[in-house]
Design a protein around this motif. Structure first.
Motif, short mmCIF file in Angstrom:
data_model
loop_
_atom_site.label_atom_id
_atom_site.label_comp_id
_atom_site.label_asym_id
_atom_site.label_seq_id
_atom_site.Cartn_x
_atom_site.Cartn_y
_atom_site.Cartn_z
N HIS A 1 45.08 41.02 41.31
CA HIS A 1 45.07 42.16 40.39
C HIS A 1 44.65 41.66 39.01
O HIS A 1 45.43 41.07 38.29
CB HIS A 1 46.47 42.78 40.34
CG HIS A 1 46.52 44.15 39.74
ND1 HIS A 1 46.23 44.39 38.42
CD2 HIS A 1 46.82 45.35 40.28
CE1 HIS A 1 46.37 45.68 38.16
NE2 HIS A 1 46.72 46.29 39.29
N ARG A 2 43.40 41.88 38.65
CA ARG A 2 42.84 41.27 37.44
C ARG A 2 43.57 41.73 36.18
O ARG A 2 43.90 40.91 35.30
CB ARG A 2 41.35 41.61 37.34
CG ARG A 2 40.51 41.00 38.45
CD ARG A 2 39.06 41.36 38.28
NE ARG A 2 38.24 40.85 39.38
CZ ARG A 2 36.94 41.06 39.51
NH1 ARG A 2 36.30 41.80 38.60
NH2 ARG A 2 36.28 40.55 40.54
N ALA A 3 43.78 43.02 36.05
CA ALA A 3 44.43 43.54 34.84
C ALA A 3 45.83 42.96 34.69
O ALA A 3 46.26 42.61 33.57
CB ALA A 3 44.48 45.06 34.88
N ALA A 4 46.55 42.85 35.80
CA ALA A 4 47.91 42.30 35.75
C ALA A 4 47.90 40.83 35.36
O ALA A 4 48.74 40.38 34.58
CB ALA A 4 48.60 42.50 37.09
N MET A 5 46.94 40.06 35.89
CA MET A 5 46.89 38.64 35.57
C MET A 5 46.52 38.40 34.11
O MET A 5 47.09 37.54 33.44
CB MET A 5 45.89 37.94 36.49
CG MET A 5 46.31 37.92 37.96
SD MET A 5 47.99 37.28 38.21
CE MET A 5 47.83 35.64 37.53
N ILE A 6 45.56 39.17 33.61
CA ILE A 6 45.20 39.04 32.20
C ILE A 6 46.38 39.43 31.32
O ILE A 6 46.70 38.76 30.33
CB ILE A 6 43.96 39.91 31.88
CG1 ILE A 6 42.74 39.38 32.63
CG2 ILE A 6 43.70 39.95 30.38
CD1 ILE A 6 41.52 40.27 32.53
N SER A 7 47.06 40.52 31.68
CA SER A 7 48.21 40.99 30.91
C SER A 7 49.35 39.98 30.95
O SER A 7 50.02 39.75 29.95
CB SER A 7 48.69 42.34 31.45
OG SER A 7 47.70 43.32 31.32
#
Length: 306
Positions: free
Chosen positions: A39-45
């Motif tokens: 989950h890209r958005a979760a990892m960046i966040s």
């Protein structure tokens, strides 16, 4: 005469096909972790949130100004010496924002832990026993849900002296009901499963079934709701401090910094917008992390992301 052996007989090696492959078995935890990591958005966040966390708790020990220390540089714009500028009293805003972020995060995390713990246990007991126990406990939960969160928190916080831990306790005491209803609905379905019946047959007590079997299997919804409560805690604290009923000087928080700088929006905007940006950043990153955890624990809700 040459003996002919069947391909599957002992002593005969069957050549492997070039297209043959093996399937690696993964546990449920590994599957959840794999979905979350994708989950890209979760990892960046998560990376951003961890950086903010480290900056807020380690940064004050490395920075050469204290949030309580006066400097002769009154009302200075952001510079190399003061990256976030200074206020009219000469306080270094960089040090104050670090302290404010630390205080706000402590309130948010304690709020999430307290409300999640209370709500999970309350909901698990109600869902497990059902009947009159469930009816009474859920009516209490409904009563808490009908209370105006912000108004009650404002009244109680005004009598706690502005200590950050009391603010966290007040907010947690008014938000646990949300977790309780989610956990109750999960436990109602889990209590009929075979593993619960097997635990009963082996003589497990009700307490062991609730805390050893039901709550661990409800971990997905509990974790997702805990992340939401972190955002709820920091936003509620911000609103209380903005109105003067939250954290009190000489301590500070992001909400208090925004409140103190509201009259300087046009003349010294860095005092207002920088702590406000941190509030938004923390709330957004927590929401994206919660979104990733929800998709990881319940792949049926997972959206397609490129």
């Amino acid at each position: 005469m040459t003996d002919i052996q069947a391909p599957g007989s002992p002593g005969t090696e069957v050549p492997r096909s070039e297209n043959e492959f093996t399937v690696k078995q993964r546990s449920q935890t590994q599957l959840i972790l794999r979905r979350f990591l994708r989950h890209r958005a979760a990892m960046i966040s998560l990376a951003v949130f961890l950086l903010i966390l480290l900056w807020a708790f380690i940064g004050p020990h490395l920075w050469h100004y204290s949030y309580q220390k006066y400097t002769p540089d009154n009302s200075q714009a952001p510079s190399a010496k003061h990256p976030f500028g200074t206020n009219s009293s000469g306080y270094d805003s960089y040090a104050q924002v670090m302290r404010g972020t630390q205080t706000s995060l402590k309130i948010a995390i304690l709020t999430a832990l307290g409300s999640t713990l209370l709500g999970a246990v309350w909901g698990a007991i109600a869902g497990f026993y059902r009947g009159i126990v469930d009816a009474v406990m859920m009516r209490i939960t409904d009563l808490v849900l009908t209370l105006p969160l912000f108004a009650i928190a404002l009244v109680i916080s005004s009598r706690t002296g502005g200590d950050w831990y009391w603010i966290a306790i007040v907010i947690a005491g008014l938000t646990w009901a949300y977790v309780s209803r989610v956990v109750r609905s999960t436990v109602l379905s889990l209590r009929e499963k075979e593993f619960v019946e097997a635990a009963r047959a082996l003589g497990a007590s009700d307490v062991r079934i609730i805390f050893r079997h039901l709550l661990p299997n409800s971990l997905g919804p509990i974790i997702v709701n805990a992340t939401v409560l972190v955002a709820t805690g920091i936003l509620t604290e911000t609103a209380l401090s903005f109105l003067g009923f939250g954290v009190q000087p000489p301590d500070t928080s992001l909400g208090l910094l925004v409140s103190q700088a509201q009259t300087a929006v046009t003349t010294r905007p860095w005092l207002f917008y920088i702590p406000g940006a941190f509030i938004i950043a923390i709330a957004l990153t927590i929401n994206f992390i919660g979104d990733g955890l929800r998709d990881a624990f319940d792949p049926r809700q997972q959206r397609v992301r490129q």
